[in-house]
Scaffold this motif. Sequence first.
Motif, PDB file in Angstrom:
ATOM      1  N   ALA A  38     -16.544  -2.088 -15.667  1.00 13.05           N
ATOM      2  CA  ALA A  38     -17.487  -2.442 -16.729  1.00 13.05           C
ATOM      3  C   ALA A  38     -18.881  -1.955 -16.360  1.00 13.05           C
ATOM      4  O   ALA A  38     -19.333  -2.132 -15.236  1.00 13.05           O
ATOM      5  CB  ALA A  38     -17.502  -3.956 -16.919  1.00 13.05           C
ATOM      6  N   GLY A  39     -19.546  -1.311 -17.283  1.00 13.27           N
ATOM      7  CA  GLY A  39     -20.919  -0.869 -17.051  1.00 13.27           C
ATOM      8  C   GLY A  39     -21.036   0.500 -16.418  1.00 13.27           C
ATOM      9  O   GLY A  39     -22.144   0.979 -16.196  1.00 13.27           O
ATOM     10  N   MET A  41     -20.118   3.437 -17.671  1.00 13.09           N
ATOM     11  CA  MET A  41     -20.279   4.557 -18.596  1.00 13.09           C
ATOM     12  C   MET A  41     -21.746   4.968 -18.733  1.00 13.09           C
ATOM     13  O   MET A  41     -22.601   4.143 -18.995  1.00 13.09           O
ATOM     14  CB  MET A  41     -19.700   4.169 -19.960  1.00 13.09           C
ATOM     15  N   MET A  44     -20.791   9.480 -23.414  1.00 14.22           N
ATOM     16  CA  MET A  44     -19.468   9.933 -23.841  1.00 14.22           C
ATOM     17  C   MET A  44     -19.570  10.633 -25.181  1.00 14.22           C
ATOM     18  O   MET A  44     -20.543  10.450 -25.915  1.00 14.22           O
ATOM     19  CB  MET A  44     -18.486   8.758 -23.920  1.00 14.22           C
ATOM     20  N   MET A  50     -13.568   2.152 -27.194  1.00 12.75           N
ATOM     21  CA  MET A  50     -13.690   1.361 -25.986  1.00 12.75           C
ATOM     22  C   MET A  50     -13.240  -0.069 -26.258  1.00 12.75           C
ATOM     23  O   MET A  50     -13.573  -0.630 -27.282  1.00 12.75           O
ATOM     24  CB  MET A  50     -15.148   1.351 -25.560  1.00 12.75           C
ATOM     25  N   SER A  51     -12.466  -0.628 -25.354  1.00 14.68           N
ATOM     26  CA  SER A  51     -12.131  -2.050 -25.455  1.00 14.68           C
ATOM     27  C   SER A  51     -12.219  -2.661 -24.070  1.00 14.68           C
ATOM     28  O   SER A  51     -12.207  -1.961 -23.059  1.00 14.68           O
ATOM     29  CB  SER A  51     -10.733  -2.226 -26.037  1.00 14.68           C
ATOM     30  N   THR A  52     -12.340  -3.983 -24.020  1.00 12.78           N
ATOM     31  CA  THR A  52     -12.573  -4.660 -22.751  1.00 12.78           C
ATOM     32  C   THR A  52     -11.482  -5.690 -22.487  1.00 12.78           C
ATOM     33  O   THR A  52     -11.082  -6.390 -23.402  1.00 12.78           O
ATOM     34  CB  THR A  52     -13.937  -5.380 -22.795  1.00 12.78           C
ATOM     35  N   PHE A  76     -14.366  -7.723 -15.422  1.00 13.55           N
ATOM     36  CA  PHE A  76     -14.123  -7.005 -16.669  1.00 13.55           C
ATOM     37  C   PHE A  76     -13.797  -5.544 -16.413  1.00 13.55           C
ATOM     38  O   PHE A  76     -14.402  -4.911 -15.550  1.00 13.55           O
ATOM     39  CB  PHE A  76     -15.360  -7.067 -17.568  1.00 13.55           C
ATOM     40  N   LEU A  77     -12.853  -5.055 -17.174  1.00 10.61           N
ATOM     41  CA  LEU A  77     -12.552  -3.628 -17.116  1.00 10.61           C
ATOM     42  C   LEU A  77     -12.611  -3.067 -18.531  1.00 10.61           C
ATOM     43  O   LEU A  77     -12.185  -3.734 -19.479  1.00 10.61           O
ATOM     44  CB  LEU A  77     -11.148  -3.402 -16.542  1.00 10.61           C
ATOM     45  N   ASN A  78     -13.139  -1.892 -18.664  1.00  8.38           N
ATOM     46  CA  ASN A  78     -13.187  -1.251 -19.968  1.00  8.38           C
ATOM     47  C   ASN A  78     -12.089  -0.193 -20.066  1.00  8.38           C
ATOM     48  O   ASN A  78     -11.812   0.518 -19.106  1.00  8.38           O
ATOM     49  CB  ASN A  78     -14.542  -0.577 -20.183  1.00  8.38           C
TER      50      ASN A  78
ATOM     51  N   ALA B  81     -21.879  -0.578 -28.067  1.00 18.77           N
ATOM     52  CA  ALA B  81     -20.978   0.315 -27.338  1.00 18.77           C
ATOM     53  C   ALA B  81     -19.559   0.249 -27.874  1.00 18.77           C
ATOM     54  O   ALA B  81     -18.830   1.236 -27.893  1.00 18.77           O
ATOM     55  CB  ALA B  81     -21.005  -0.024 -25.856  1.00 18.77           C
ATOM     56  N   GLY B  82     -19.145  -0.936 -28.290  1.00 19.24           N
ATOM     57  CA  GLY B  82     -17.792  -1.073 -28.817  1.00 19.24           C
ATOM     58  C   GLY B  82     -17.810  -2.207 -29.814  1.00 19.24           C
ATOM     59  O   GLY B  82     -18.733  -2.318 -30.603  1.00 19.24           O
ATOM     60  N   PHE B  85     -17.462  -8.136 -28.490  1.00 18.13           N
ATOM     61  CA  PHE B  85     -17.015  -8.620 -27.177  1.00 18.13           C
ATOM     62  C   PHE B  85     -17.200  -7.541 -26.109  1.00 18.13           C
ATOM     63  O   PHE B  85     -17.793  -7.778 -25.064  1.00 18.13           O
ATOM     64  CB  PHE B  85     -15.540  -9.049 -27.253  1.00 18.13           C
ATOM     65  N   SER B  86     -16.711  -6.337 -26.403  1.00 17.26           N
ATOM     66  CA  SER B  86     -16.807  -5.234 -25.442  1.00 17.26           C
ATOM     67  C   SER B  86     -18.246  -4.913 -25.089  1.00 17.26           C
ATOM     68  O   SER B  86     -18.572  -4.626 -23.946  1.00 17.26           O
ATOM     69  CB  SER B  86     -16.209  -3.965 -26.034  1.00 17.26           C
ATOM     70  N   SER B  87     -19.109  -4.940 -26.092  1.00 12.56           N
ATOM     71  CA  SER B  87     -20.481  -4.513 -25.856  1.00 12.56           C
ATOM     72  C   SER B  87     -21.203  -5.441 -24.910  1.00 12.56           C
ATOM     73  O   SER B  87     -21.994  -5.010 -24.091  1.00 12.56           O
ATOM     74  CB  SER B  87     -21.229  -4.432 -27.177  1.00 12.56           C
ATOM     75  N   PHE B  89     -19.663  -8.122 -22.927  1.00 12.68           N
ATOM     76  CA  PHE B  89     -18.975  -8.443 -21.684  1.00 12.68           C
ATOM     77  C   PHE B  89     -18.536  -7.196 -20.933  1.00 12.68           C
ATOM     78  O   PHE B  89     -18.309  -7.230 -19.744  1.00 12.68           O
ATOM     79  CB  PHE B  89     -17.794  -9.371 -21.956  1.00 12.68           C
ATOM     80  N   GLY B  90     -18.391  -6.117 -21.645  1.00 12.51           N
ATOM     81  CA  GLY B  90     -17.981  -4.867 -21.014  1.00 12.51           C
ATOM     82  C   GLY B  90     -19.125  -4.191 -20.277  1.00 12.51           C
ATOM     83  O   GLY B  90     -18.942  -3.139 -19.676  1.00 12.51           O
ATOM     84  N   GLY B  91     -20.305  -4.786 -20.326  1.00 12.46           N
ATOM     85  CA  GLY B  91     -21.414  -4.303 -19.515  1.00 12.46           C
ATOM     86  C   GLY B  91     -22.154  -3.117 -20.092  1.00 12.46           C
ATOM     87  O   GLY B  91     -23.120  -2.654 -19.505  1.00 12.46           O
ATOM     88  N   GLU B  92     -21.734  -2.618 -21.236  1.00 17.96           N
ATOM     89  CA  GLU B  92     -22.414  -1.423 -21.751  1.00 17.96           C
ATOM     90  C   GLU B  92     -23.548  -1.777 -22.717  1.00 17.96           C
ATOM     91  O   GLU B  92     -24.499  -1.033 -22.850  1.00 17.96           O
ATOM     92  CB  GLU B  92     -21.423  -0.480 -22.442  1.00 17.96           C
ATOM     93  N   VAL B  95     -25.833   1.299 -26.882  1.00 19.71           N
ATOM     94  CA  VAL B  95     -25.807   2.717 -26.545  1.00 19.71           C
ATOM     95  C   VAL B  95     -26.629   3.455 -27.604  1.00 19.71           C
ATOM     96  O   VAL B  95     -26.932   2.899 -28.656  1.00 19.71           O
ATOM     97  CB  VAL B  95     -24.373   3.276 -26.495  1.00 19.71           C
TER      98      VAL B  95
END
Lengths: 236, 122
Positions: A38-39, A41, A44, A50-52, A76-78, B81-82, B85-87, B89-92, B95
């Motif tokens: 996570a984080g 990127m 792209m 992208m999903s988490t 967390f993994l993306n 970013a997504g 939830f992804s944006s 918690f996914g740390g991104e 964007v």
Amino acid sequence: MESNIIDNQKLNVNIQLRPGSAAAEIKLNPGQEFTAEAGAMIAMSQGIQMSTTTYKKEFWWNYERYKKIAFRRKFFLNHYKAGQQGGTVILGATHAGDMFVKELNGENLIVQGGSYVASSPDIEINTNWQGFKSLISKEGLFWLGIKGKGTVIVNSFGAIYPVVVSGEYIVDTGHIVAFEESLNFNLTKAGKSWISSILGGEGLVCKFKGQGTVWVQSHNTTSFGNILGSRLKPRR
Amino acid sequence: MPSKNAYIASDLGVKLGVKWAGFGSLIGGEGLFKLVVSGNGKVFFGAYGGILEKEINGEFIVDSGHLVAYEPTMKLKPQLAGGIFSSFFGGEGFVTRVEGKGKIYIQTRNLSGLATWVNRHI
């Protein structure tokens, strides 16, 4: 058809700006997927989804032998998936340092949690790898058990160098980036006595035995954090 | 157009100006105004980590803290970013979608990433 399947197990990775500011540029075929920290990127191309996913990480800290505290941390993994045109994803890291790419063919690799960057979809990531129970809480490090077939990308703080162990080799735990699980490992004190080990600043080291490779980093994130963190003044 | 902190030095033939960047830029954490360099000559600009040059034709997505410079004809649009939830918690987080044709420069490390990490060690 078969060649496609093989292509999707491997990632087409190009590590740029080595060794100090390494970034991994991953070229994806149409529909190809991979998983990343996570984080990580940086950039792209359009059309990549992208999903988490959340992993609950549990680890136990033994104190006074019989009392245990469970720590729960979320990890967390993306997951990235390229669209019809394929695409490019560029991944970076937090610290100045290098990266390396390892192709796995079913063997197990143990990677320090902060060093994991990305992997292809057939690689399994075990966030609850508990090989070093006592170490986890003390040094604030956690470890990932990685296995399967495909590509793994790992980053380091500072330079990275592989050590092919044949016999015995000792590495400070904070400097371990990754190692092959084919090695026997156990945690031990650096000096002859616990007092000299702790006062000498080396703390815990890992003694590797047998045959396999350890990837070692020239810098140590835990030490860096402790030195820098303790010198910062609170804001008023 | 290098970001505010990226500019280091330039030849005498290079003009420096300021341009309204739009509210979209504020969400991306870049402030309301952009530095514009134009004219003839060399410009030096730096970043944290290494700088990658990327030739864009169409759309490209850059993590907001990693965009160093881009050509003024290009348009920037902030987006998530997504999914939600992804944006977060996914740390991104946010964007920037860069649209147009030309070169962009991105940095391979990010100061806010370092700051977050240091904060965990205080």
